[in-house]
Design an enzyme around this catalytic site. Sequence first.
Site, mmCIF file in Angstrom:
data_model
loop_
_atom_site.group_PDB
_atom_site.id
_atom_site.type_symbol
_atom_site.label_atom_id
_atom_site.label_comp_id
_atom_site.label_asym_id
_atom_site.label_seq_id
_atom_site.Cartn_x
_atom_site.Cartn_y
_atom_site.Cartn_z
ATOM 1 N N TYR A 257 -24.076 62.862 21.738
ATOM 2 C CA TYR A 257 -22.766 63.497 21.743
ATOM 3 C C TYR A 257 -21.887 62.783 20.722
ATOM 4 C CZ TYR A 257 -18.576 65.935 22.781
ATOM 5 O OH TYR A 257 -17.458 66.735 22.638
ATOM 6 N N GLN B 67 -19.447 71.666 28.107
ATOM 7 C CA GLN B 67 -20.437 72.731 27.921
ATOM 8 C C GLN B 67 -21.609 72.275 27.060
ATOM 9 O OE1 GLN B 67 -17.236 72.863 27.184
ATOM 10 N NE2 GLN B 67 -16.902 73.481 25.055
ATOM 11 N N ASN C 41 -14.411 62.373 25.254
ATOM 12 C CA ASN C 41 -13.160 62.336 26.033
ATOM 13 C C ASN C 41 -13.448 62.455 27.528
ATOM 14 O OD1 ASN C 41 -13.676 65.029 26.602
ATOM 15 N ND2 ASN C 41 -12.167 65.806 25.145
ATOM 16 N N SER D 114 -10.975 54.571 23.871
ATOM 17 C CA SER D 114 -11.170 53.226 23.306
ATOM 18 C C SER D 114 -10.193 52.199 23.856
ATOM 19 C CB SER D 114 -11.005 53.307 21.778
ATOM 20 O OG SER D 114 -11.906 54.266 21.270
ATOM 21 N N GLN E 121 -6.893 50.779 17.438
ATOM 22 C CA GLN E 121 -7.554 51.430 18.579
ATOM 23 C C GLN E 121 -6.627 52.407 19.290
ATOM 24 O OE1 GLN E 121 -10.811 51.394 18.660
ATOM 25 N NE2 GLN E 121 -10.442 50.149 16.861
ATOM 26 N N HIS F 24 -6.849 56.095 18.319
ATOM 27 C CA HIS F 24 -7.981 56.943 18.721
ATOM 28 C C HIS F 24 -7.556 58.066 19.668
ATOM 29 C CE1 HIS F 24 -11.672 55.449 17.050
ATOM 30 N NE2 HIS F 24 -11.374 54.209 17.348
ATOM 31 N N GLU G 206 -13.684 46.859 26.346
ATOM 32 C CA GLU G 206 -14.700 47.424 25.443
ATOM 33 C C GLU G 206 -14.829 46.524 24.219
ATOM 34 O OE1 GLU G 206 -13.390 51.003 23.584
ATOM 35 O OE2 GLU G 206 -15.395 51.520 22.818
ATOM 36 N N HIS G 207 -13.664 46.157 23.626
ATOM 37 C CA HIS G 207 -13.646 45.275 22.444
ATOM 38 C C HIS G 207 -12.753 44.074 22.760
ATOM 39 C CE1 HIS G 207 -13.947 49.487 20.906
ATOM 40 N NE2 HIS G 207 -14.926 48.977 20.209
ATOM 41 N N ASP H 176 -16.580 48.721 14.009
ATOM 42 C CA ASP H 176 -16.582 50.184 14.180
ATOM 43 C C ASP H 176 -17.426 50.858 13.123
ATOM 44 O OD1 ASP H 176 -13.125 50.667 15.302
ATOM 45 O OD2 ASP H 176 -14.964 50.159 16.383
ATOM 46 N N GLU I 271 -45.593 46.242 57.783
ATOM 47 C CA GLU I 271 -44.729 47.412 57.546
ATOM 48 C C GLU I 271 -45.235 48.633 58.306
ATOM 49 O OE1 GLU I 271 -44.404 47.925 53.307
ATOM 50 O OE2 GLU I 271 -43.030 46.210 53.097
ATOM 51 N N HIS J 119 -52.022 52.064 53.712
ATOM 52 C CA HIS J 119 -51.919 51.126 52.587
ATOM 53 C C HIS J 119 -52.976 50.050 52.734
ATOM 54 C CE1 HIS J 119 -48.118 53.062 51.734
ATOM 55 N NE2 HIS J 119 -47.872 52.255 50.730
HETATM 56 N N1 LIG Z 1 -16.416 54.397 22.874
HETATM 57 C C1 LIG Z 1 -16.740 54.822 21.646
HETATM 58 O O1 LIG Z 1 -17.691 54.366 21.026
HETATM 59 C C2 LIG Z 1 -15.922 55.906 21.005
HETATM 60 C C3 LIG Z 1 -16.164 56.292 19.659
HETATM 61 C C4 LIG Z 1 -15.406 57.317 19.112
HETATM 62 C C5 LIG Z 1 -14.455 57.957 19.895
HETATM 63 N N2 LIG Z 1 -14.281 57.520 21.179
HETATM 64 C C6 LIG Z 1 -13.352 58.195 22.081
HETATM 65 O O2 LIG Z 1 -13.898 59.520 22.270
HETATM 66 C C7 LIG Z 1 -12.842 60.406 22.566
HETATM 67 C C8 LIG Z 1 -12.945 61.621 21.661
HETATM 68 O O3 LIG Z 1 -12.131 62.610 22.256
HETATM 69 P P1 LIG Z 1 -11.836 63.991 21.506
HETATM 70 O O4 LIG Z 1 -11.060 64.828 22.452
HETATM 71 O O5 LIG Z 1 -11.303 63.708 20.169
HETATM 72 O O6 LIG Z 1 -13.258 64.670 21.211
HETATM 73 P P2 LIG Z 1 -14.434 65.123 22.180
HETATM 74 O O7 LIG Z 1 -15.471 65.695 21.289
HETATM 75 O O8 LIG Z 1 -14.812 64.023 23.112
HETATM 76 O O9 LIG Z 1 -13.821 66.299 23.088
HETATM 77 C C9 LIG Z 1 -13.460 67.522 22.492
HETATM 78 C C10 LIG Z 1 -14.005 68.633 23.402
HETATM 79 O O10 LIG Z 1 -13.358 68.549 24.656
HETATM 80 C C11 LIG Z 1 -13.333 69.881 25.218
HETATM 81 N N3 LIG Z 1 -12.023 70.129 25.797
HETATM 82 C C12 LIG Z 1 -10.832 69.897 25.221
HETATM 83 N N4 LIG Z 1 -9.851 70.297 26.039
HETATM 84 C C13 LIG Z 1 -10.428 70.780 27.165
HETATM 85 C C14 LIG Z 1 -9.942 71.336 28.391
HETATM 86 N N5 LIG Z 1 -8.656 71.461 28.608
HETATM 87 N N6 LIG Z 1 -10.844 71.744 29.312
HETATM 88 C C15 LIG Z 1 -12.184 71.608 29.085
HETATM 89 N N7 LIG Z 1 -12.703 71.106 27.953
HETATM 90 C C16 LIG Z 1 -11.823 70.688 27.010
HETATM 91 C C17 LIG Z 1 -13.612 70.849 24.080
HETATM 92 O O11 LIG Z 1 -14.854 71.482 24.322
HETATM 93 C C18 LIG Z 1 -13.715 69.999 22.855
HETATM 94 O O12 LIG Z 1 -14.800 70.432 22.020
HETATM 95 C C19 LIG Z 1 -11.551 59.623 22.352
HETATM 96 O O13 LIG Z 1 -11.081 59.214 23.619
HETATM 97 C C20 LIG Z 1 -11.999 58.402 21.541
HETATM 98 O O14 LIG Z 1 -11.198 57.261 21.819
HETATM 99 C C21 LIG Z 1 -14.979 56.537 21.768
HETATM 100 N N1 LIG Z 2 -13.505 52.052 18.094
HETATM 101 C C1 LIG Z 2 -14.315 53.195 18.482
HETATM 102 C C2 LIG Z 2 -14.991 52.832 19.777
HETATM 103 O O1 LIG Z 2 -14.092 52.696 20.791
HETATM 104 C C3 LIG Z 2 -15.391 53.517 17.454
HETATM 105 C C4 LIG Z 2 -14.857 54.111 16.207
HETATM 106 C C5 LIG Z 2 -15.376 55.162 15.513
HETATM 107 N N2 LIG Z 2 -14.613 55.365 14.380
HETATM 108 C C6 LIG Z 2 -13.639 54.485 14.405
HETATM 109 N N3 LIG Z 2 -13.761 53.686 15.543
HETATM 110 ZN ZN LIG Z 3 -12.272 52.455 16.443
#
Ligand SMILES: NC(=O)c1ccc[n+]([C@@H]2O[C@H](COP(=O)([O-])OP(=O)(O)OC[C@H]3O[C@@H](n4cnc5c(N)ncnc54)[C@H](O)[C@@H]3O)[C@@H](O)[C@H]2O)c1
Ligand SMILES: N[C@H](CO)Cc1c[nH]c[nH+]1
Ligand SMILES: [Zn+2]
Length: 430
Positions: free
Chosen positions: A130, A191, A214, A237, A259, A262, A327-328, A361, A415, A420
């Site tokens: 994903y 989905q 998310n 993040s 961060q 994000h 996380e970091h 990152d 047992e 067995h």
């Molecule tokens: N931990 C990591 O390594 C890392 C790396 C990059 C990003 N992140 C995090 O990932 C997250 C990315 O989030 P994003 O939203 O940009 O992208 P995402 O791809 O996680 O989510 C977008 C999808 O959420 C769905 N969505 C949006 N609103 C909705 C609703 N109301 N109901 C149902 N589905 C819905 C849609 O299908 C959309 O395609 C951020 O929180 C970011 O901080 C974490």
């Molecule tokens: N800091 C994010 C993980 O929490 C990873 C990332 C992707 N691009 C930039 N930063």
């Molecule tokens: Zn980052």
Amino acid sequence: MPIRLDDRDARFEQDFQTLLGAKREVSEEVDRVVADIIAEVRTGGDAALIAYTSRFDGLDLTPQTLRVSETEIDAAVKACPPEQLAALETARARIEAYHLRQKPQDAWFTDEAGVASGWRWSAIEAVGLYVPGGTASYPSSVLMNAVPAKVAGVDRVVMVAPSPRGETNPLVLAAARLAGVDEVYRIGGAQAVAALAYGTAMIAPVSKIVGPGNAYVAAAKRRVFGQVGIDMIAGPSEVLVIADGSANPDWIAADLLAQAEHDVSAQSILMTDDAGLAGEVEKAVIVQLATLPRAEIAGKSWADYGAILLVADLEAAIPLVDRLAPEHLEIMTAEPERLAARIRNAGAIFIGGHTPEAIGDYVGGPNHVLPTARSARFSSGLGVLDFMKRTSLLQCGPEALRALAPAAVRLAEAEGLQAHGRSVTIRLNL
Ligand SMILES: NC(=O)c1ccc[n+]([C@@H]2O[C@H](COP(=O)([O-])OP(=O)(O)OC[C@H]3O[C@@H](n4cnc5c(N)ncnc54)[C@H](O)[C@@H]3O)[C@@H](O)[C@H]2O)c1
Ligand SMILES: N[C@H](CO)Cc1c[nH]c[nH+]1
Ligand SMILES: [Zn+2]
């Protein structure tokens, strides 16, 4: 405004508990929405997938256009500026070099009872990656998910990444090609997770789903766990910076905002024994925030979830960090290695002022898909072992069986499992 805590206050423990419990993750409402989405995709297949993609991503697909074609990927690669492709290759090579060192060894040995045993590692056959793509697109996350999968030897690497209004960052597709991803689908959210877990007419199911996303993605991964494996819950993040008076406040502010930008649910925390530094960082955040294109996201994250913790001395910081399990973790103190050696719970530790998290990152080598919401107490960052599984091996000859039989039979009897016991004695004419 970010909250301020001071471990000399009587209320500190109570306030710290509140900080620990700040729910930035899945709400009951999100979980209910996700349950409905998964159920609909399970019964409706591609039609449901297409309907949700239209509704949430403003993109109208057909069963034939769910998958990104090789021709489209070729065109995307051509559209990328050469310097971006070069940077991507630098990142890929460093990530691969780091993860090659994680490849596990098989084992086979015979002990003094003459029993041969060991284990054999094998790659998972099909994995879904994903790659987030709602508020930002992450070519770097493509590499962080796909490179360890290929190092592990996964046969089928499938990537899903949403394409809001049909817009896909060509570098995301270029990264997929560079990393050797086998299939790319322009879907996201719960989905997409459901389609990967249960399959549809156009998308064959996978055995494990990895990658950050998310709250909807995190909730969906939790819900399909058991039908498929999942890596961890890598949600919004987080960064925790530990600093003393030797640190540069402008650098700290830059890292906190890096961060915060994000996600409005991201969390940036400063922990310091120097009140003067805390004040300078807070001022620097305000100055730098005004310069950011994503100021609205970063500003809301800092206001709603940001925190500045004053501690009497940095020794007291260590148990607090382990409870937060960030996380970091960035350590910007006079002796960062000493503190780093004593931290137990953190997804990744960045040692010293010249190691901003952004290096990790993108190009440092370690994986940036890391456990959030305190799950670093029991989870590791994504790595080669997440794409592999271990099979135990055991072999006895007649003599070795005779040597082990008495203990095995006594335990079977204890047992109450007579069959067995008999499966052992029948071989020894006992
Ligand atoms: N931990 C990591 O390594 C890392 C790396 C990059 C990003 N992140 C995090 O990932 C997250 C990315 O989030 P994003 O939203 O940009 O992208 P995402 O791809 O996680 O989510 C977008 C999808 O959420 C769905 N969505 C949006 N609103 C909705 C609703 N109301 N109901 C149902 N589905 C819905 C849609 O299908 C959309 O395609 C951020 O929180 C970011 O901080 C974490
Ligand atoms: N800091 C994010 C993980 O929490 C990873 C990332 C992707 N691009 C930039 N930063
Ligand atoms: Zn980052």
